[in-house]
Every structure is written in structure tokens, then in C-alpha cells.
Design an enzyme around this catalytic site. Structure first.
Site, PDB file in Angstrom:
ATOM      1  N   GLU A  84       0.834  -1.211   0.000  1.00  0.00           N
ATOM      2  CA  GLU A  84       0.000   0.000   0.000  1.00  0.00           C
ATOM      3  C   GLU A  84       0.857   1.244   0.000  1.00  0.00           C
ATOM      4  O   GLU A  84       0.506   2.259  -0.641  1.00  0.00           O
ATOM      5  CB  GLU A  84      -0.921  -0.010   1.227  1.00  0.00           C
ATOM      6  CG  GLU A  84      -1.957   1.117   1.248  1.00  0.00           C
ATOM      7  CD  GLU A  84      -1.480   2.408   1.902  1.00  0.00           C
ATOM      8  OE1 GLU A  84      -2.186   3.420   1.809  1.00  0.00           O
ATOM      9  OE2 GLU A  84      -0.371   2.407   2.506  1.00  0.00           O
ATOM     10  N   ASP A 118      -7.830   1.852   7.595  1.00  0.00           N
ATOM     11  CA  ASP A 118      -6.463   2.360   7.576  1.00  0.00           C
ATOM     12  C   ASP A 118      -6.366   3.364   8.726  1.00  0.00           C
ATOM     13  O   ASP A 118      -7.253   3.411   9.591  1.00  0.00           O
ATOM     14  CB  ASP A 118      -6.137   2.996   6.226  1.00  0.00           C
ATOM     15  CG  ASP A 118      -4.646   2.960   5.902  1.00  0.00           C
ATOM     16  OD1 ASP A 118      -3.825   3.133   6.822  1.00  0.00           O
ATOM     17  OD2 ASP A 118      -4.290   2.766   4.724  1.00  0.00           O
TER      18      ASP A 118
END
Length: 351
Positions: free
Chosen positions: A206, A229
Site C-alpha cells: 500500500e 487504515d
């Protein structure tokens, strides 16, 4: 807590996440029916793998790090970023260099305050930070197994402050992997029978552009994706709330408003939080969320996607900090939202 601590302490730099993925899969194994993995290391635990309708809950597994970029003749190492590593925190930090022979210890050196030109103070930057292994020559460095391309992480480990603050490097976003695993555990322990397939997804890479999510969403082809997140606690010094908005650790999960966030799915999450009395905060993003939400939302012709964030202090440092109650409430909010998703729900605006 034992799993959380070992999982956070384990090094899983971008592109080298496999050791952390193995820990995660071992923990998750009792709570899922099967796993899939892909070429670059994304791991997915699946409940009801034969179901046609597919719901993803996702976090990312990788942490920021450095690469060995250049070794000088007198044995010093210059670096480049692997992800968004912060050059300003590097001086005087201890490091682990990962080699085929194991970990090699080193330090980011920095000239003493006595020797610096105080009329023209030089700030840390990529061109002047360097690692010292205690070697005197390039040959000594290479003899240790260190070469250009070796990945470098910080050794800073998990601790608890004031009983309810979790502190570690790589909370961004291995805490996300922990939270989605806990959702799977709760579903198993509460004997919940889901009408759809649930894909508990721990994506790689990511930090270098949402690459793991970009790959695995093409494999899963989900109908719905809920991403977790971190986002910034904007209440600490030197952060402008007029730019960053106002979110704070201890005040609950953060629900994001953004073009990539599907409004009906987000509204379901908000309604769930209100009904279950889960505290939450709101955050607006502009063109992108900067998270794997974007990769899922814009894949496969469009996937109904939403983002539930964990507020965090000191992102991309070795002392990232979150509140224990926020972690618990993100887990609860994802869990309760999953229970409200109906099989074959399209979330269409045009019903």
C-alpha cells in the site's frame, strides 16, 4: 494482546511482508474456511468461499522502510525510501539491515551539535543522512552481507502508555490487519452464519501506491469493500485543522467522505454506529483518500467501497500512537456493519 505485540514488532517492509503475513494467517486460521494468497504476498482469509456475493474487509500489511542505495569506500551507507519514510526523524536512530545472513545492526549517524555550523544549520535530508555499521571499508560492509538493495527497518517495539495508548512503528497499518482478524474471530465465536462470502484481506505494498489492493481486487472481484487504515490526529502541535480537519485519538473511528466512498454504504456505516452507540468522527477527503479504498472502488467496473479509519498520532514515525478504545470501536463498527449487509445488496442509487 500477545498476537498484537508480536505482529507489530515483526518487520514487514513494503515488498517483504511474507513473515508478517505468516503470523497473521496462523492467527486467523481457526476463524476462516480457507485462504488465498497471490504472487506478491497479499493474504486473504475467506468465510463461505463458495458464495457468489463477496464482501471484503481490508487492511494493509506493509510498513515504510529504506533501501541501501550507495556504499562509500569508507563503509558508510546512503539510502533511498521504500514508501514514505521520514528523513527528518532518521538521525541517531538505530536500524536493522535485512540480509540473507540475517539482521545487521547499524545507526543513522549525525554530526554532533558542537561541530555544526550554527550560522547555517543544515537539516536532515536524503542527500546527507547516512548509516554507520561500525565498518571502516566498503569491503567490511559487504563481508557482513550488506549490498545495494538490502531493505532497512527500525527496531522500535510495542509499548503501552498511560494504560490505554498503544505505541509502535508500523501501527500504520498492521493495526488494520489486527482489527480485521478480530472481526473474523468475533464472527466465529458468536457463531454468526453469513449469507455471503467474507474476504478478510491483508494487502501488501500500500505504501508505494496501493499496489497490493490493486492486484487482489482483480482476483477476488468483490461486490462490497470496507477498508480500514489510519488517519491523522490533528490535535497535536504544528498541524493546521483548517487543512487537515479535526480528528482525535480516543474520540472514535473516523468515517470518510470522498468521491471513492460509496454514499449508501457509508450511510449504512453511520447508521450502524448511531444505532449501536459507537462513537465516531467524520473526515472529508478531496480527490483521493490515499488508501486502498481508491484501489477497490475503481476496480472491476466499480465496487461499493467505504473507509473506516483509526485516528493516529505521529504517522510514519517510530512512535505512532493510537487509543485502545478506538481500536476496539473500529472492530465493533466493522463487525456490526457486516451483520447489516444484505446478501446481493447493490447499494445502487437508482432503485
Amino acid at each position: 494482546m500477545a498476537f498484537l505485540e508480536s505482529y507489530l514488532n515483526n518487520a514487514s517492509p513494503t515488498g517483504y511482508e511474507s513473515s508478517g503475513q505468516k503470523l497473521w494467517m496462523d492467527y486467523l486460521k481457526p476463524y476462516v474456511d480457507t485462504f488465498i494468497t497471490d504472487t506478491y504476498g497479499t493474504a486473504v482469509g475467506i468465510i463461505n468461499p463458495d458464495a457468489a456475493f463477496k464482501v471484503v474487509i481490508e487492511g494493509h500489511a506493509d510498513e515504510i522502510s529504506w533501501y541501501v542505495n550507495y556504499i562509500t569506500e569508507d563503509g558508510l551507507i546512503y539510502v533511498i525510501r521504500n514508501g514514505g519514510s521520514d528523513h527528518q526523524i532518521a538521525p541517531s536512530k538505530r536500524v536493522n539491515i535485512h540480509t540473507k545472513n540475517g539482521i545487521v545492526k547499524g545507526v543513522f549517524g549525525w554530526p554532533a551539535i558542537h561541530t555544526r555550523n550554527r550560522d547555517k544549520e543544515e537539516n536532515p535530508k536524503i542527500s546527507n543522512i547516512f548509516i554507520d555499521l561500525g565498518c571502516e571499508t566498503k569491503e567490511q560492509v559487504e563481508k557482513l552481507g550488506v549490498h545495494v538493495g538490502c531493505v532497512i527497518t527500525y527496531p522500535d517495539e510495542f509499548m503501552v502508555l498511560n494504560e490505554n495508548k498503544f505505541v509502535c512503528r508500523a501501527i500504520d497499518n498492521r493495526m488494520g490487519g489486527f482489527m480485521i482478524a478480530e472481526v473474523a474471530r468475533l464472527l466465529h465465536e458468536n457463531k454468526v452464519k453469513l449469507p455471503f462470502g467474507l474476504y478478510i484481506t491483508n494487502a501488501v505494498q500500500e505504501e508505494v501506491g496501493l499496489r497490493g489492493a490493486e492486484m487482489i481486487t482483480q482476483t477476488i472481484k468483490p461486490n462490497v469493500a470496507i477498508i480500514t487504515d489510519v488517519c491523522h490526529d490533528s490535535t497535536t502541535p504544528m498541524i493546521d485543522k483548517k487543512i487537515e480537519g479535526e480528528t482525535k485519538i480516543g474520540s472514535g473511528p473516523v468515517i470518510t467522505y470522498a468521491p471513492a466512498v460509496q454514499n449508501n454504504l457509508r450511510d449504512l456505516i453511520v447508521t450502524t454506529a448511531e444505532e449501536k452507540k459507537i462513537p465516531f468522527q467524520r473526515l472529508a477527503s478531496s480527490r483521493v483518500t490515499g488508501t486502498d479504498t481508491d484501489a477497490f472502488a475503481y476496480s472491476n467496473g466499480g465496487v461499493a467501497s467505504a473507509l473506516i479509519s483509526l485516528p493516529l498520532r505521529y504517522m510514519h514515525t517510530t512512535v505512532e500512537m493510537v487509543h485502545k478504545e478506538d481500536v476496539e470501536n473500529v472492530i465493533k463498527l466493522i463487525y456490526e456493519t457486516i451483520l447489516k449487509i444484505e446478501n446481493n445488496e447493490t447499494f445502487s442509487y437508482f432503485k
